[in-house]
Scaffold this motif. Structure first.
Motif, PDB file in Angstrom:
ATOM      1  N   GLN A  89       0.851  -1.192   0.166  1.00 28.65           N
ATOM      2  CA  GLN A  89      -0.097   0.027  -0.056  1.00 28.65           C
ATOM      3  C   GLN A  89       0.802   1.281  -0.249  1.00 28.65           C
ATOM      4  N   VAL A  90       1.949   1.200   0.918  1.00 28.70           N
ATOM      5  CA  VAL A  90       3.081   2.120   0.869  1.00 28.70           C
ATOM      6  C   VAL A  90       3.435   2.691  -0.538  1.00 28.70           C
ATOM      7  N   LEU A  91       3.716   1.623  -1.283  1.00 28.91           N
ATOM      8  CA  LEU A  91       4.340   1.503  -2.432  1.00 28.91           C
ATOM      9  C   LEU A  91       3.586   2.457  -3.398  1.00 28.91           C
ATOM     10  N   GLU A  92       2.259   1.844  -3.409  1.00 27.59           N
ATOM     11  CA  GLU A  92       1.467   2.325  -4.494  1.00 27.59           C
ATOM     12  C   GLU A  92       1.025   3.727  -4.288  1.00 27.59           C
ATOM     13  N   VAL A  93       1.037   4.186  -3.123  1.00 28.91           N
ATOM     14  CA  VAL A  93       0.526   5.604  -2.763  1.00 28.91           C
ATOM     15  C   VAL A  93       1.886   6.335  -3.103  1.00 28.91           C
ATOM     16  N   CYS A  94       2.922   6.070  -2.906  1.00 25.40           N
ATOM     17  CA  CYS A  94       4.320   6.887  -3.117  1.00 25.40           C
ATOM     18  C   CYS A  94       4.765   6.749  -4.513  1.00 25.40           C
ATOM     19  N   ARG A  95       4.267   5.656  -5.039  1.00 24.15           N
ATOM     20  CA  ARG A  95       4.923   5.780  -6.539  1.00 24.15           C
ATOM     21  C   ARG A  95       3.993   6.318  -7.421  1.00 24.15           C
ATOM     22  N   GLU A  96       2.745   6.625  -7.169  1.00 25.45           N
ATOM     23  CA  GLU A  96       1.839   7.411  -7.768  1.00 25.45           C
ATOM     24  C   GLU A  96       2.180   8.829  -7.635  1.00 25.45           C
ATOM     25  N   ALA A  97       2.867   9.235  -6.436  1.00 26.54           N
ATOM     26  CA  ALA A  97       3.304  10.600  -6.205  1.00 26.54           C
ATOM     27  C   ALA A  97       4.789  10.701  -6.854  1.00 26.54           C
ATOM     28  N   MET A  99       7.729   9.460  -6.057  1.00 29.85           N
ATOM     29  CA  MET A  99       8.591   9.782  -4.948  1.00 29.85           C
ATOM     30  C   MET A  99       9.659   8.823  -4.912  1.00 29.85           C
ATOM     31  N   TYR A 100      10.903   9.214  -4.523  1.00 36.68           N
ATOM     32  CA  TYR A 100      12.062   8.370  -4.458  1.00 36.68           C
ATOM     33  C   TYR A 100      11.849   7.495  -3.217  1.00 36.68           C
ATOM     34  N   LEU A 101      11.936   6.051  -3.193  1.00 34.04           N
ATOM     35  CA  LEU A 101      11.823   5.115  -2.185  1.00 34.04           C
ATOM     36  C   LEU A 101      13.101   4.590  -1.840  1.00 34.04           C
ATOM     37  N   GLU A 102      13.337   4.004  -0.648  1.00 33.07           N
ATOM     38  CA  GLU A 102      14.399   3.144  -0.214  1.00 33.07           C
ATOM     39  C   GLU A 102      13.671   1.749   0.477  1.00 33.07           C
ATOM     40  N   PHE A 103      13.838   0.810   0.328  1.00 36.55           N
ATOM     41  CA  PHE A 103      13.354  -0.313   1.217  1.00 36.55           C
ATOM     42  C   PHE A 103      14.237  -0.830   1.851  1.00 36.55           C
ATOM     43  N   PHE A 104      14.294  -0.913   3.168  1.00 42.57           N
ATOM     44  CA  PHE A 104      15.190  -1.449   4.175  1.00 42.57           C
ATOM     45  C   PHE A 104      14.791  -3.156   4.560  1.00 42.57           C
ATOM     46  N   SER A 113      16.423   3.898  -8.447  1.00 45.30           N
ATOM     47  CA  SER A 113      16.858   4.920  -9.319  1.00 45.30           C
ATOM     48  C   SER A 113      17.941   5.983  -8.235  1.00 45.30           C
ATOM     49  N   LYS A 114      19.325   5.591  -8.587  1.00 41.87           N
ATOM     50  CA  LYS A 114      20.325   6.361  -7.977  1.00 41.87           C
ATOM     51  C   LYS A 114      20.266   7.780  -8.471  1.00 41.87           C
ATOM     52  N   LYS A 115      20.195   7.974  -9.613  1.00 40.53           N
ATOM     53  CA  LYS A 115      20.300   9.210 -10.266  1.00 40.53           C
ATOM     54  C   LYS A 115      19.192  10.238  -9.615  1.00 40.53           C
ATOM     55  N   ILE A 170      10.198   1.492   5.054  1.00 41.22           N
ATOM     56  CA  ILE A 170      10.223   2.092   3.880  1.00 41.22           C
ATOM     57  C   ILE A 170      10.510   3.810   4.119  1.00 41.22           C
ATOM     58  N   LEU A 171      11.430   4.302   3.385  1.00 43.34           N
ATOM     59  CA  LEU A 171      11.903   5.705   3.409  1.00 43.34           C
ATOM     60  C   LEU A 171      11.455   6.360   2.121  1.00 43.34           C
TER      61      LEU A 171
END
Length: 288
Positions: A89-97, A99-104, A113-115, A170-171
């Motif tokens: 759910q977090v991925l879906e919302v943040c991807r729609e926005a 946003m850059y994400l990191e999963f720990f 995307s490092k760039k 998730i950051l």
């Protein structure tokens, strides 16, 4: 006080990511008085331990906002992974926005995307250091990936196909504060999740039991220490739970007014050895 808990970034570490000699000396003095010391951070274990090792500090480490905790000899004592359905759910919302994400995770940190993140960091650093050259800024930005090695994948969905992979945090980053606010609003009602932040441009998602305050209480109890005998120091919202639950909550001088309002004490800023000042003040109080 029987136990001191300190955040790292913006608290124990200075602007260069180093523990000052003043802070080291104060911690050593507290330990000599029989007081235990622990670090509670949003960082992974290795990224947390690196500056501590350089400072000669060996202590238990609560990492990833309380999702994972280790003894001073790196024995794993607690893990609280996110439910994968919540992580999706977090991925879906943040991807729609966008946003850059990191999963720990149990396998380290993943992103796509490092760039993109380098450009985010460069924009931030340019604002904070307008006189610095582009080369200097990019060199400093690259250090982020040395402190927290990131594995890059083609798509975040790949993570959910990895067998036995556990997601601890998730950051999410965005320079658009409206996007951050919208994502928080959309996800705030999701059961079993805690949403915090360690800065103005990020959101941090964990299991609701993976919070610094809960992990610190668990660790203190294992040492036979009541939370009334714990001093906690921090500067941001991912420190809120431990600042509230500790008997002596101390806000850094560089913290926001809202964080300071949560605490009975405020110390100097992290770049002015605020941890040392807080410890010395506490020692004077208990020895009075």
């Amino acid at each position: 006080m029987k136990l001191i808990a300190s955040d790292l970034d913006g608290t124990l570490l200075d602007e260069e990511g180093v523990v000052s000699e003043e802070n080291i000396a104060a911690i050593q003095k507290a330990v000599a008085h029989g007081i235990r010391f622990v670090v509670a951070t949003g960082r992974s274990y290795d990224a947390a331990n690196t500056p501590l090792k350089q400072a000669g500090i060996t202590c238990p480490i609560i990492s990833l906002n309380g999702a994972v905790a280790y003894t001073e000899d790196k024995q794993l004592i607690r893990t609280v992974p996110m439910d994968k359905s919540v992580a999706m759910q977090v991925l879906e919302v943040c991807r729609e926005a966008d946003m850059y994400l990191e999963f720990f995770t149990t396998n380290g940190i993943y992103s796509v995307s490092k760039k993109y993140f380098l450009e985010v960091l460069v924009d931030i650093m340019k604002s904070a250091n307008p006189n610095a050259s582009e080369t200097e800024i990019r060199e400093k930005a690259e250090l982020r990936f040395q402190a927290e090695p990131v594995q890059f994948i083609a798509d975040y969905d790949e993570l959910f196909a990895i067998e036995n992979l556990e997601i601890y945090k998730i950051l999410a980053f965005s320079l658009d504060k409206e996007k951050l606010a919208s994502a928080r609003a959309q996800l705030s009602g999701v059961a079993g999740m805690a949403i915090t932040s360690s800065g103005d441009i990020n959101l941090e998602f964990n299991h609701r039991d993976a919070q610094k305050g809960i992990a610190l209480k668990h660790l203190a109890e294992s040492m036979g220490i009541d939370m009334v005998d714990v001093m906690a120091m921090g500067d941001n919202w991912n420190d809120e739970s431990m600042l509230r639950s500790a008997g002596r909550g101390v806000a850094m001088g560089n913290a926001s007014d809202e964080i300071k309002a949560l605490c009975s004490y405020t110390t100097k800023a992290n770049y002015d050895h605020g941890v040392a000042f807080a410890i010395e003040e506490m020692l004077r109080t208990i020895n009075a």
